[in-house]
Design a protein around this motif. Structure first.
Motif, mmCIF file in Angstrom:
data_model
loop_
_atom_site.group_PDB
_atom_site.id
_atom_site.type_symbol
_atom_site.label_atom_id
_atom_site.label_comp_id
_atom_site.label_asym_id
_atom_site.label_seq_id
_atom_site.Cartn_x
_atom_site.Cartn_y
_atom_site.Cartn_z
ATOM 1 N N GLY A 28 33.658 40.114 48.067
ATOM 2 C CA GLY A 28 32.625 39.722 47.117
ATOM 3 C C GLY A 28 31.275 39.531 47.780
ATOM 4 O O GLY A 28 30.918 40.241 48.719
ATOM 5 N N GLY A 84 35.474 37.822 44.919
ATOM 6 C CA GLY A 84 36.241 38.922 45.489
ATOM 7 C C GLY A 84 37.722 38.693 45.248
ATOM 8 O O GLY A 84 38.158 37.581 44.927
ATOM 9 N N ASN A 123 35.096 43.970 39.346
ATOM 10 C CA ASN A 123 34.165 44.426 40.375
ATOM 11 C C ASN A 123 33.942 45.930 40.308
ATOM 12 O O ASN A 123 32.823 46.416 40.522
#
Length: 588
Positions: free
Chosen positions: A278, A290, A469
Motif C-alpha cells: 500500500g 495493502g 487496489n
C-alpha cells in the motif's frame, strides 16, 4: 447386522449431539440432506471389532413430521431399515422421550435406550427403575451423562444387545389392552402406564436455577432479563474487542509490522508494492491499505477479537439453556415479520459474521422464512468486523447506527412478510432447564466456529483489498465516482469520495468503513455514509453464501433477485429517510 448403521435419535435439547461427540471418532463429517437445507453429522464407531457408521439424526418430537428437520429424521430412519437406533431420552422428562421410543419399536427397529441427564434426574428426586424399564420395553436401557462421558462405554458395550420388541410385548408387560395399531392418544396412555410402572417422583423444593428459569420465560420478568443479557453481550463484545485491538494489535501492527514491511519489501513504487503493502508513507495499517497491511490488520487485529468475544457469549448462552428461553420470549416479536423466536440465533451469529448467520437459516421450516431472514441479515445486520471498525473509528455514533439498522430490519421484515408468499409455522420448542455451562462444550463450539470464520474471512479480506487496489490502478474507481456522484450528493448528501468505500463494501464492509475514516466529512455525513455502507449489498463472502443457500431455498435467481430489490428499496427509502430527517432537523 454387525455393519449396520447406528442412528442417534431423540428430541431436541436432550444432549444428543453431546453424546454423538463422545461416541464419534476423529473423522466427523457434516452433510446436507439431499433436496433440503437440513444438516446431519456422521462418523465411525468401533463396536466389537467392526466399524459402524453413526449418524446424529436431526432432533424430532415424533415420527409424524411437522417440519423439514423432522422429515429428514424420518427419512433417515426409513432409508436404514437394518439400523440400530439409540433413542436418547431426557431422564428428567422421561414421558416425552418414551413416546418416541414406542414409535420406533412400532416400526420394528433394533432399539437401545440412553437415559441421558441421569445426574439431573437423581438430584431432582426422580427414581427410575432401570431394570424394570428395560424389562417392560425388552431392550437395553443405559443411564448416561453425555456431558461428563458417564455411561458412554456401557452404551457402546451394550449396542450388540439392541433388539426389536413387538409392541404387543410392551402392552402385555404393563397390562395394557391390546390394539391393532396405536393412535396418538392411545400411545400416550401407554407411555403413562410405562411411567407408572417404572418411575417414582419424590417431593422437591424448587432450586434457584429453576426459579430463575421460570422468571426468564415470563414476559414481565423475562423481557428485562433479556434486555440485560443482550446489553451484557454487547458490552462484553465491545470491551473485549477494544481491549485486544487497541491494547495489543494496534501497537503490534503499527509500531512493528508496518514499518518492517515498508523498509524490507522490495519494488517500492511499483504496482506490486501498492497492492501488497500500500502507501509507503502510511503511519498506520488502516491508511496503508495493502493486502499485507490493512488486510491482515483487519482480519487478525480487528475481526478476530470481535468474533471470538461474540462466539464465546453465544456458546455460553446456548450451553446454559438460556438461548431457548430467549427464543420463546422473542417469538411474538419475530412472528410479526413471519419468523419465529429462533431467528435470534442467525441474527446474533450475523453480528459476528453474516456468513454463518445466513447458513443458520437452514433451521427454518419454509422457503419464505429462509428467504426473508437471509435477505434481512445481508442488508441490515452489521458483522462483527464492521462493528469493531465502527467502535474503533466512530464509537460515539455506533449505538445509534445499530438501532437505526435494527429498526429497518423489522420495518422491511414486516413488508416482506406481506409481499412474499408462503407459510410461517408456529414455534415448537422443548425448553431445557437452566444449567451450568460446561467448559468443554463451550471450548468445542468456540474452536469450531472461530476456525470456520477464519477460513472464510481471512482469504476474502485479503482478496478484497487486492481487488480494490487493482480497481484503483485501472481507473475504475474514478469512473464510478463520476457516474454515481449525482445520486450520492443529491439523494444522500455525502461526498463523492465515498464511492470507493461503496465499492469496497461489496468485498468487505469493514474495509469500506475503514476507508470512510480517511475522508473529511461532517458528523452527519459520516453517520449517513456508514448507514449506506451497512445497507449496501452484502460482502463477497455473504454473497457467495446467498448463492449457495439460494440454490436450496427456491432458486438462486429468486433469492438474489428478491435480495437486490430489497436492497435497492432499503438503500433509497431507509437511507433517504435518514437524510430527510437530517434536513428537517437542520443537521444535514
Amino acid at each position: 447386522m454387525s455393519d449396520s448403521p447406528i442412528l442417534l435419535m431423540g428430541h431436541p435439547n436432550v444432549g444428543k449431539s453431546a453424546m454423538f461427540n463422545r461416541l464419534a471418532g476423529a473423522d466427523i463429517t457434516e452433510s446436507n440432506y439431499p433436496g433440503t437445507t437440513v444438516d446431519y453429522t456422521e462418523s465411525d464407531l468401533a463396536v466389537e471389532g467392526t466399524t459402524r457408521r453413526i449418524i446424529d439424526v436431526p432432533g424430532t418430537f415424533s415420527l409424524d413430521p411437522k417440519d423439514s428437520a423432522e422429515s429428514v429424521a424420518v427419512d433417515l430412519l426409513d432409508e436404514n431399515p437394518d439400523a440400530t437406533v439409540v433413542c436418547v431420552l431426557d431422564a428428567t422428562r422421561i414421558e416425552r422421550g418414551l413416546n418416541l421410543a414406542v414409535e420406533i419399536l412400532e416400526r420394528g427397529y433394533d432399539l437401545i435406550v440412553a437415559l441421558n441427564m441421569w445426574d439431573e434426574a437423581a438430584s431432582g428426586n426422580i427414581d427410575i427403575d432401570v431394570d424394570e424399564l428395560s424389562s417392560v420395553l425388552d431392550v437395553p436401557v443405559v443411564p448416561t451423562v453425555a456431558t461428563e462421558g458417564t455411561g458412554i462405554k456401557a452404551l457402546i458395550d451394550r449396542l450388540p444387545e439392541a433388539n426389536p420388541t413387538p409392541i404387543e410385548s410392551v402392552l402385555d408387560a404393563v397390562g395394557f389392552a391390546r390394539a391393532e395399531a396405536l393412535d396418538s392418544a392411545t400411545r400416550w396412555d401407554l407411555v403413562d402406564a410405562i411411567v407408572d410402572a417404572t418411575v417414582e417422583y419424590g417431593e422437591t423444593e424448587p432450586t434457584l436455577p429453576e426459579l430463575i428459569g421460570t422468571l426468564t420465560v415470563k414476559p414481565w420478568t423475562g423481557l428485562p432479563f433479556a434486555l440485560a443479557a443482550l446489553y451484557g453481550m454487547w458490552a462484553f463484545f465491545s470491551a473485549v474487542a477494544g481491549f485486544f485491538t487497541d491494547g495489543y494489535f494496534v501497537p503490534l501492527f503499527d509500531a512493528h509490522w508496518l514499518p518492517w514491511l515498508q523498509e524490507t519489501f522490495p519494488f517500492e513504487g511499483t504496482w506490486l508494492y501498492f497492492i501488497l503493502v500500500g502507501d509507503p508513507a502510511a503511519t498506520n495499517s488502516f491508511e496503508a491499505f495493502g493486502m499485507l497491511t490493512s488486510g491482515l490488520f483487519v482480519a487478525i487485529g480487528v475481526v478476530l477479537p470481535a468474533v471470538f468475544a461474540l462466539y464465546l457469549v453465544l456458546a455460553v448462552l446456548e450451553d446454559s439453556g438460556y438461548m431457548a428461553r430467549l427464543a420463546v420470549l422473542l417469538d411474538t416479536i419475530f412472528h410479526k415479520i413471519g419468523l419465529h423466536g429462533f431467528a435470534i440465533v442467525p441474527m446474533v451469529l450475523s453480528f459476528g459474521c453474516n456468513v454463518p448467520g445466513v447458513a443458520a437459516t437452514r433451521s427454518f421450516e419454509t422457503e419464505k422464512q429462509r428467504f426473508v431472514m437471509m435477505t434481512l441479515l445481508s442488508v441490515f445486520i452489521p458483522c462483527g468486523a464492521q462493528l469493531a471498525v465502527m467502535l474503533s473509528l466512530i464509537p460515539q455514533y455506533t449505538g445509534f447506527i445499530v438501532l437505526y439498522l435494527l429498526a429497518g430490519f423489522f420495518v422491511f421484515g414486516a413488508i416482506l412478510d406481506k409481499l412474499v408468499p408462503g407459510s410461517s409455522p408456529e414455534l415448537i420448542v422443548d425448553v431445557p432447564p437452566l444449567r451450568e455451562p460446561r467448559i468443554g462444550n463451550i471450548a468445542t463450539k468456540l474452536t469450531l466456529r472461530t476456525r470456520e470464520f477464519l477460513k472464510s474471512a481471512v482469504p476474502f479480506v485479503l482478496l478484497g483489498v487486492g481487488i480494490i487496489n487493482v480497481l484503483y490502478l485501472g481507473g475504475a474507481i474514478e469512473w464510478l465516482a463520476g457516474a454515481l456522484e449525482p445520486v450520492l450528493t443529491g439523494w444522500f448528501g455525502v461526498p463523492t469520495d465515498t464511492i470507493p468505500a461503496l465499492i469496497a463494501g461489496f468485498l468487505r464492509k469493514d474495509l469500506a468503513v475503514a476507508q470512510l475514516s480517511a475522508i473529511s466529512m461532517t458528523p452527519f455525513q459520516t453517520v449517513m455514509s456508514v448507514i449506506m455502507v451497512s445497507i449496501y449489498f452484502p460482502c463477497l463472502a455473504t454473497f457467495a453464501m446467498l448463492i449457495k443457500e439460494g440454490s436450496k431455498s427456491g432458486g438462486v435467481v429468486k433469492m438474489l433477485g428478491g435480495a437486490l430489490l430489497t436492497l435497492v428499496a432499503a438503500l433509497f427509502l431507509w437511507g433517504g429517510l435518514f437524510h430527510l430527517g437530517g434536513i428537517l432537523t437542520g443537521v444535514a
